[in-house]
Design a protein around this motif. Structure first.
Motif, PDB file in Angstrom:
ATOM      1  N   ARG A 189       0.807  -1.221   0.000  1.00 10.84           N
ATOM      2  CA  ARG A 189       0.000   0.000   0.000  1.00 10.84           C
ATOM      3  C   ARG A 189       0.841   1.274   0.000  1.00 10.84           C
ATOM      4  O   ARG A 189       0.295   2.380   0.092  1.00 10.84           O
ATOM      5  N   GLY A 190       2.158   1.130  -0.062  1.00  8.67           N
ATOM      6  CA  GLY A 190       3.027   2.290  -0.027  1.00  8.67           C
ATOM      7  C   GLY A 190       3.169   2.896   1.348  1.00  8.67           C
ATOM      8  O   GLY A 190       3.737   3.980   1.496  1.00  8.67           O
ATOM      9  N   GLN A 191       2.689   2.219   2.367  1.00 12.90           N
ATOM     10  CA  GLN A 191       2.765   2.732   3.731  1.00 12.90           C
ATOM     11  C   GLN A 191       4.107   2.350   4.357  1.00 12.90           C
ATOM     12  O   GLN A 191       4.699   1.325   4.005  1.00 12.90           O
ATOM     13  N   ARG A 192       4.561   3.171   5.292  1.00 16.21           N
ATOM     14  CA  ARG A 192       5.851   2.938   5.937  1.00 16.21           C
ATOM     15  C   ARG A 192       5.633   2.524   7.387  1.00 16.21           C
ATOM     16  O   ARG A 192       4.851   3.133   8.107  1.00 16.21           O
ATOM     17  N   ALA A 249       3.299   5.495   8.701  1.00 14.23           N
ATOM     18  CA  ALA A 249       3.027   6.661   7.858  1.00 14.23           C
ATOM     19  C   ALA A 249       2.325   6.237   6.578  1.00 14.23           C
ATOM     20  O   ALA A 249       2.678   5.222   5.958  1.00 14.23           O
ATOM     21  N   GLU A 250       1.330   7.013   6.195  1.00 14.00           N
ATOM     22  CA  GLU A 250       0.606   6.855   4.928  1.00 14.00           C
ATOM     23  C   GLU A 250       0.938   8.071   4.063  1.00 14.00           C
ATOM     24  O   GLU A 250       0.464   9.185   4.333  1.00 14.00           O
ATOM     25  N   PRO A 251       1.776   7.903   3.010  1.00 14.56           N
ATOM     26  CA  PRO A 251       2.230   9.062   2.231  1.00 14.56           C
ATOM     27  C   PRO A 251       1.162   9.661   1.330  1.00 14.56           C
ATOM     28  O   PRO A 251       1.358  10.761   0.812  1.00 14.56           O
ATOM     29  N   GLN A 252       0.050   8.930   1.105  1.00  9.66           N
ATOM     30  CA  GLN A 252      -1.033   9.462   0.260  1.00  9.66           C
ATOM     31  C   GLN A 252      -2.334   9.423   1.045  1.00  9.66           C
ATOM     32  O   GLN A 252      -3.321   8.815   0.631  1.00  9.66           O
ATOM     33  N   PHE A 253      -2.336  10.077   2.182  1.00  8.88           N
ATOM     34  CA  PHE A 253      -3.506  10.082   3.044  1.00  8.88           C
ATOM     35  C   PHE A 253      -4.667  10.791   2.334  1.00  8.88           C
ATOM     36  O   PHE A 253      -4.497  11.875   1.757  1.00  8.88           O
TER      37      PHE A 253
END
Length: 780
Positions: A459-462, A481-485
């Motif tokens: 999901r691209g989450q860190r 962290a969600e970079p595309q919240f």
């Protein structure tokens, strides 16, 4: 004489008769034909008889010549299915006798130690329990040799061998003589006048072999990397005004012993240009040139760089979209002034082709969700097609770090005015689990365990979990962290930390817990704003009572009365709202010799009996001089903790460690209890740091450089002294300190190490200076 002539005549006659006999015998052989009522296949075990007959191509009752029989046998051999093939006419029966290639029982590697079996198996095309193919074995041999060449061992020798086993099986064994590493012994340059070899080497991906060659693998020769380095050199020169710079040749040679490469780049620098006149013109009626001129950042007299032009084009096109002009294109028209070494630039606004994006097709992402990749596009289906925007999207996809390779191409869609964007990615591991150790003169040795995942569940989450355990300090941190919240350029994060200290250079213990959700978003090209909420708990425990000398009655090892007063208040919960604004000139990805950074943060907190504002700031600048071989840095950092209600505690106030103010131990400067000598911290601090970094004349591959620095500043103002008197606290006002020192920088595979040797210039009696400090971090 007559006898000699008669002998010659007889010999000639015998030769004629023999030649005639050969011709008579050969004529019926070439013309001989066959017709077979039966075709019998012998020796086949796995391959069907029907398959062999179809490849043979001779039917029952068909009349064939001897030449045709030979061609049929060759066709069977060429199929690669058989080790031997015989085609034998026996009257009206044609016998086809074959010997199938054996089945591979197992595949083994011998002699390899540098590259493991599982790595070699990944490049081999032969498969166990499949038919052995000598052609495939040769391809496998070449692939293994190529893998060794990529690892820097061009002299590796690979020999395939087969060991016969019962039931027509074989073991396929690749016998390997690895040889030694063929390193890049020297990288040199010809034609460079403005920059030293050392500076140009730092631009390249290829590195010379160094002290840690057993660990560093970038010093091995990779042919594909040379082309990248060639372009990197050109980009470096052009970003610094050398508009005509080019690399005319790259000479790669092996030494006579074939154990090292010598690489020479031939460079033509050309003249260095600056920007001259800058104009914006428009061939589009609704596009006002004056309006678009306002977003142009290139200024006359500025050093020429293609990257700055690209950044201007991006701003102009973005403004056009906001103004509802979708197909505006920018043509940068450059005219030269060779006498003044100026490049005049005209941004011509012209109508672009009316082409739309039909769709975006994504392939190769087995784990990463499509939406993660699509989020890197500023273009969606149905939007106007912008080639520059597609190129930038490809760069953003590569910068994610999720893929070892990412290709973005455009092709014509279902109509001439539509294009399809194809994205083809190759995924790579994005998680890591590491164990190691940290060392610093402030906190000593700490064991470290860390788990990090940059693409959680695709999901691209860190996700990051970190545990540090030292003798006096224990720290646990967790971050998600969600970079595309909310599917926007908005980073949503949750941070959790828990720290305990046990007499870490003090006479008390502390516990600190903090939970903080935050949102970070861009406010300009180089600016980011983070807003956050913080829930924090702090407590002071186990304050040392000290011991009393029975003879003198003197109390030793007792903590400051101020610490006792603060500990008596018990643990405290605080709620805070805050922001941090950062501006960094490097965010535009323009490689320039000079960069600036600015950071300002404030936290507005409310405790059980307190209200406070914590403010911190940092401004720094860095520039390269003297052919960019010497780096100059300057930074000013400060903070102020203001309590509207209540008073600060030792867990809230500022302490300066060696990372902030070099040359002093942690809690080595600032207000102190005059009686117990306890460091009390301060509500305010300010530090000015001036620094230079320069080469020491050592080979660059050693990764060692030198530096010198001066630090000036102080920490002060304890605030409410509670039961203490003003005279009971030393250095409670601004009492400046200064330190000078030299540094040794060493870039290693485990991270950059820094050794500081310092000498105090301005110091107070009760301070805790230190003449040496080192920061070491490693993982294993």
């Amino acid at each position: 004489m007559r006898g000699q002539q008669g002998g010659a005549a007889r010999r000639a006659l015998r030769g004629s008769v023999l030649a005639a006999a050969i011709l008579v015998a050969a004529a019926p052989l070439g013309a001989q034909t066959y017709s077979f009522g039966t075709v019998r296949v012998e020796g086949n075990q796995l391959i069907e008889t029907g398959t062999i007959l179809s490849r043979l191509g001779i039917g029952r009752g068909e009349t064939v010549t001897a030449g045709r029989l030979n061609d049929a046998a060759q066709a069977l051999r060429a199929s690669g299915l058989f080790e031997t093939v015989e085609v034998i006419p026996q009257g009206s029966t044609l016998v086809v006798r074959v010997r199938e290639w054996p089945t591979i029982n197992r595949i083994a590697f011998e002699g390899n130690s540098v590259i493991r079996d599982e790595q070699l198996a990944a490049v081999v095309g032969s498969i166990e329990r499949r038919v052995y193919s000598p052609t495939q074995a040769e391809r496998d041999t070449a692939a293994i040799a190529e893998a060794y060449a990529a690892a820097g061992r061009v002299n590796a020798v690979v020999v395939p061998a087969i060991i016969r086993r019962p039931d027509n099986r074989v073991d396929l064994v690749f016998q390997i003589a690895e040889g030694g590493i063929t390193e890049v012994e020297r990288i040199s340059f010809v034609g460079n006048r403005s920059f030293s070899d050392r500076r140009l080497r730092s631009v390249l991906q290829t590195r010379q072999a160094g002290l840690l060659r057993a660990i560093i693998r970038a010093d091995t020769f990779v042919a594909e990397r040379i082309e990248f380095d060639r372009q990197a050199l050109v980009d470096f020169y052009r970003s610094r005004g050398f508009a005509d710079a080019r690399v005319t040749d790259v000479d790669v040679n092996l030494t006579r012993e074939r154990d090292a490469y010598l690489i020479t780049f031939s460079v033509e620098e050309g003249q260095r240009f600056q920007f001259g006149d800058v104009q914006v013109t428009s061939a589009i009626p609704e596009a006002n040139p004056e309006t678009f001129r306002q977003v142009v950042r290139v200024q006359p007299g500025q050093i020429y760089s293609p990257a700055t032009i690209d950044a201007d084009i991006a701003r102009i096109e973005a403004l056009a979209l906001r103004q509802g002009i979708p197909f505006l294109r920018v043509e940068p028209r450059i005219t030269r002034d060779p006498r003044g070494l100026l490049l005049n630039i005209e941004y011509a606004l012209v109508p672009g082709e009316r082409i739309f994006v039909e769709r975006i097709d994504i392939e190769g992402n087995a784990t990463t969700l499509d939406r993660v990749i699509r989020s890197q596009f500023r273009t969606a289906e149905g939007d106007p097609f912008n080639p520059r925007e597609i190129r930038e999207s490809a760069e953003r996809i590569r910068a994610l770090g999720y893929f070892s390779d990412a290709e973005v191409t455009a092709r014509q869609g279902s109509n001439p005015d539509q294009v399809v964007i194809d994205v083809n990615v190759t995924e790579q591991p994005t998680g890591s689990l590491s164990f190691g150790a940290n060392y610093s003169t402030d906190t000593g040795v700490s064991l470290v365990a860390q788990f990090a995942e940059e693409n959680f569940l695709g999901r691209g989450q860190r996700l990051n979990f970190n545990l540090q355990w030292g003798q006096d300090n224990q720290l646990l941190t967790f971050r998600f962290a969600e970079p595309q919240f909310l599917n926007r350029d908005l980073v949503g994060a949750l941070d959790f930390s828990y720290r305990t200290t046990q007499r870490a250079g003090t006479l008390y213990d502390t516990d600190t817990f903090r939970f903080s959700p935050s949102l970070t978003f861009p406010v300009s090209e180089n600016g980011r704003l983070q807003t956050f909420y913080a829930l924090e708990f702090t407590d002071i425990t186990n304050v040392a009572e000290g011991t009393t000398d029975p003879d003198t009655g003197e109390v030793r090892g007792r903590a400051s009365q101020l610490i006792f007063d603060e500990a008596a208040e018990g643990g405290e919960w605080t709620n805070a709202l805050g922001y941090t604004y950062t501006w960094d000139s490097r965010r535009t990805n323009i490689d320039t010799p000079t960069n600036f950074t600015f950071r300002l943060g404030q936290e507005f907190g409310v405790g059980e009996d307190s209200t406070f504002i914590r403010s911190t700031g940092l401004a720094s600048a860095e520039t390269r001089v003297f052919g960019e071989d010497i780096t100059l840095r300057a930074s000013l950092e400060g903070g102020y903790l203001h309590y509207i209600d209540g008073a600060s505690r030792v867990t809230d106030r500022f302490f300066l460690g060696s990372r902030t103010f070099r040359g002093f131990r942690r809690q080595g400067i600032g207000p102190r209890d005059a009686e117990t000598d306890d460091a009390l911290g301060g509500n305010a601090f300010a530090v000015l740091r001036l620094e230079t970094e320069f080469p020491l004349g050592l080979p660059q591959e050693y990764g060692i450089s030198g530096g010198a620095f001066v630090d000036y500043g102080s920490v002060w103002d304890v605030g409410d002294l509670r039961s203490l008197e003003p005279d009971d606290v030393l250095y409670n006002d601004f009492t400046p300190r200064a330190i000078a020192g030299v540094s040794l920088f060493w870039t290693t595979p485990i991270g950059p190490l820094r050794f500081n040797f310092t000498r105090p210039l301005m110091v107070e009696e009760q301070d805790r200076p230190q003449n040496f400090d080192i920061t070491v971090s490693t993982r294993f």
